[in-house]
Design a protein around this motif. Sequence first.
Motif, mmCIF file in Angstrom:
data_model
loop_
_atom_site.group_PDB
_atom_site.id
_atom_site.type_symbol
_atom_site.label_atom_id
_atom_site.label_comp_id
_atom_site.label_asym_id
_atom_site.label_seq_id
_atom_site.Cartn_x
_atom_site.Cartn_y
_atom_site.Cartn_z
ATOM 1 N N VAL A 39 46.990 19.369 4.277
ATOM 2 C CA VAL A 39 47.419 20.159 5.431
ATOM 3 C C VAL A 39 48.144 19.264 6.426
ATOM 4 O O VAL A 39 49.224 19.599 6.906
ATOM 5 C CB VAL A 39 46.212 20.861 6.114
ATOM 6 C CG1 VAL A 39 46.536 21.276 7.536
ATOM 7 C CG2 VAL A 39 45.800 22.076 5.320
ATOM 8 N N TYR A 40 47.538 18.121 6.729
ATOM 9 C CA TYR A 40 48.185 17.223 7.682
ATOM 10 C C TYR A 40 49.455 16.596 7.103
ATOM 11 O O TYR A 40 50.398 16.338 7.835
ATOM 12 C CB TYR A 40 47.207 16.155 8.178
ATOM 13 C CG TYR A 40 46.343 16.695 9.284
ATOM 14 C CD1 TYR A 40 46.854 16.860 10.567
ATOM 15 C CD2 TYR A 40 45.023 17.072 9.054
ATOM 16 C CE1 TYR A 40 46.087 17.379 11.592
ATOM 17 C CE2 TYR A 40 44.241 17.583 10.070
ATOM 18 C CZ TYR A 40 44.773 17.742 11.344
ATOM 19 O OH TYR A 40 44.015 18.262 12.349
ATOM 20 N N GLU A 41 49.489 16.391 5.800
ATOM 21 C CA GLU A 41 50.696 15.855 5.166
ATOM 22 C C GLU A 41 51.833 16.869 5.231
ATOM 23 O O GLU A 41 52.962 16.537 5.557
ATOM 24 C CB GLU A 41 50.390 15.500 3.708
ATOM 25 C CG GLU A 41 51.550 14.825 3.004
ATOM 26 C CD GLU A 41 51.209 14.476 1.568
ATOM 27 O OE1 GLU A 41 51.146 15.395 0.727
ATOM 28 O OE2 GLU A 41 50.990 13.287 1.299
ATOM 29 N N THR A 48 50.423 18.315 14.854
ATOM 30 C CA THR A 48 50.273 17.104 15.649
ATOM 31 C C THR A 48 50.374 17.336 17.156
ATOM 32 O O THR A 48 49.504 16.911 17.890
ATOM 33 C CB THR A 48 51.298 16.040 15.195
ATOM 34 O OG1 THR A 48 51.081 15.806 13.816
ATOM 35 C CG2 THR A 48 51.143 14.764 15.956
ATOM 36 N N PRO A 49 51.412 18.006 17.660
ATOM 37 C CA PRO A 49 51.507 18.148 19.110
ATOM 38 C C PRO A 49 50.380 18.986 19.707
ATOM 39 O O PRO A 49 50.016 18.795 20.857
ATOM 40 C CB PRO A 49 52.840 18.859 19.325
ATOM 41 C CG PRO A 49 53.568 18.779 18.045
ATOM 42 C CD PRO A 49 52.554 18.576 16.972
ATOM 43 N N ALA A 50 49.815 19.888 18.949
ATOM 44 C CA ALA A 50 48.796 20.779 19.495
ATOM 45 C C ALA A 50 47.466 20.069 19.709
ATOM 46 O O ALA A 50 46.875 20.159 20.777
ATOM 47 C CB ALA A 50 48.599 21.976 18.565
ATOM 48 N N ALA A 51 46.990 19.375 18.703
ATOM 49 C CA ALA A 51 45.655 18.780 18.807
ATOM 50 C C ALA A 51 45.594 17.576 19.742
ATOM 51 O O ALA A 51 44.836 17.605 20.703
ATOM 52 C CB ALA A 51 45.142 18.416 17.419
ATOM 53 N N PRO A 52 46.377 16.515 19.524
ATOM 54 C CA PRO A 52 46.240 15.355 20.395
ATOM 55 C C PRO A 52 46.526 15.638 21.863
ATOM 56 O O PRO A 52 45.894 15.068 22.734
ATOM 57 C CB PRO A 52 47.239 14.350 19.820
ATOM 58 C CG PRO A 52 47.331 14.722 18.385
ATOM 59 C CD PRO A 52 47.223 16.219 18.371
ATOM 60 N N LEU A 64 36.769 7.126 15.882
ATOM 61 C CA LEU A 64 38.148 6.630 15.952
ATOM 62 C C LEU A 64 38.217 5.125 16.145
ATOM 63 O O LEU A 64 39.306 4.570 16.236
ATOM 64 C CB LEU A 64 38.901 7.342 17.083
ATOM 65 C CG LEU A 64 39.036 8.855 16.909
ATOM 66 C CD1 LEU A 64 39.713 9.481 18.120
ATOM 67 C CD2 LEU A 64 39.794 9.194 15.645
ATOM 68 N N GLY A 65 37.081 4.466 16.187
ATOM 69 C CA GLY A 65 37.050 3.015 16.351
ATOM 70 C C GLY A 65 36.191 2.370 15.293
ATOM 71 O O GLY A 65 36.686 1.795 14.327
ATOM 72 N N VAL A 105 40.319 13.910 15.324
ATOM 73 C CA VAL A 105 39.690 12.975 14.382
ATOM 74 C C VAL A 105 40.340 13.110 13.008
ATOM 75 O O VAL A 105 40.756 12.118 12.407
ATOM 76 C CB VAL A 105 38.164 13.214 14.305
ATOM 77 C CG1 VAL A 105 37.548 12.473 13.126
ATOM 78 C CG2 VAL A 105 37.495 12.791 15.612
ATOM 79 N N TRP A 106 40.469 14.344 12.503
ATOM 80 C CA TRP A 106 41.074 14.545 11.180
ATOM 81 C C TRP A 106 42.535 14.106 11.187
ATOM 82 O O TRP A 106 43.017 13.518 10.213
ATOM 83 C CB TRP A 106 40.944 15.998 10.728
ATOM 84 C CG TRP A 106 39.537 16.364 10.399
ATOM 85 C CD1 TRP A 106 38.725 17.210 11.098
ATOM 86 C CD2 TRP A 106 38.745 15.866 9.306
ATOM 87 N NE1 TRP A 106 37.486 17.265 10.501
ATOM 88 C CE2 TRP A 106 37.471 16.457 9.407
ATOM 89 C CE3 TRP A 106 38.985 14.983 8.260
ATOM 90 C CZ2 TRP A 106 36.442 16.203 8.501
ATOM 91 C CZ3 TRP A 106 37.964 14.727 7.350
ATOM 92 C CH2 TRP A 106 36.713 15.333 7.473
ATOM 93 N N TYR A 107 43.241 14.371 12.271
ATOM 94 C CA TYR A 107 44.632 13.946 12.382
ATOM 95 C C TYR A 107 44.727 12.419 12.334
ATOM 96 O O TYR A 107 45.532 11.861 11.577
ATOM 97 C CB TYR A 107 45.248 14.485 13.681
ATOM 98 C CG TYR A 107 46.570 13.857 14.008
ATOM 99 C CD1 TYR A 107 47.706 14.161 13.260
ATOM 100 C CD2 TYR A 107 46.696 12.952 15.057
ATOM 101 C CE1 TYR A 107 48.929 13.571 13.557
ATOM 102 C CE2 TYR A 107 47.915 12.364 15.350
ATOM 103 C CZ TYR A 107 49.025 12.681 14.602
ATOM 104 O OH TYR A 107 50.225 12.087 14.892
ATOM 105 N N ALA A 108 43.910 11.744 13.135
ATOM 106 C CA ALA A 108 43.933 10.273 13.173
ATOM 107 C C ALA A 108 43.591 9.692 11.804
ATOM 108 O O ALA A 108 44.225 8.733 11.351
ATOM 109 C CB ALA A 108 42.975 9.761 14.238
ATOM 110 N N TRP A 109 42.598 10.280 11.155
ATOM 111 C CA TRP A 109 42.231 9.799 9.824
ATOM 112 C C TRP A 109 43.357 10.037 8.829
ATOM 113 O O TRP A 109 43.650 9.193 7.987
ATOM 114 C CB TRP A 109 40.950 10.466 9.350
ATOM 115 C CG TRP A 109 39.713 9.993 10.054
ATOM 116 C CD1 TRP A 109 39.597 8.957 10.935
ATOM 117 C CD2 TRP A 109 38.406 10.537 9.931
ATOM 118 N NE1 TRP A 109 38.290 8.837 11.370
ATOM 119 C CE2 TRP A 109 37.530 9.793 10.768
ATOM 120 C CE3 TRP A 109 37.874 11.596 9.206
ATOM 121 C CZ2 TRP A 109 36.180 10.057 10.888
ATOM 122 C CZ3 TRP A 109 36.522 11.867 9.320
ATOM 123 C CH2 TRP A 109 35.677 11.103 10.148
#
Length: 176
Positions: A39-41, A48-52, A64-65, A105-109
């Motif tokens: 999905v993210y791919e 991307t613009p919506a979640a972050p 995230l760390g 989190v899912w986006y960053a991963w």
Amino acid sequence: MTASYNKTAPQALNKETQNAVEAFNALDTDAKLAWLYFVYEKLGDSITPAAPAAAEPELAPLLLGDYLKLSDDEQLNIMRDIVNRKDTEYSRAYGALKENNQLLVWYAWAIAMGDTVVDIPENYKPTEAINNLLSQIEGLEFEQQISVLRAIAAELGYSEVKPIETQAQTGKTPSL
């Protein structure tokens, strides 16, 4: 291995988006992880613009760390625990977040996969169910896509916080 959690779809979702959430819930654990990656791919530029923009990454330092310093096997096990709603430190940290932060989190991963996050195996072939669900979500309007992703994200992770019962469930009206 399948997650046993089967929460009813939020009332804000229409039948089409509820069907997408139900199709996701029918996938096994690793298929859910693969679907989130795909999905993210495929839709990352629109999601991307919506979640972050609506998220607060400082609320998820463990995810995230610290998570990024773990081995591939440890990371994969944590992802599986979150999908399966297991009572673990990382799953609780995820479950304590609001949906926008969970999506972050899912986006960053997803964007770190193959770098600081365990990657999907090179020879992995998505199942027909994964491809069907990807097509289903691609056919939705942007707002519907985000609604589906928020509903899915909210069902993952571990939390002891239970939803407040509705008037229909209790038969009582709220009082001041």
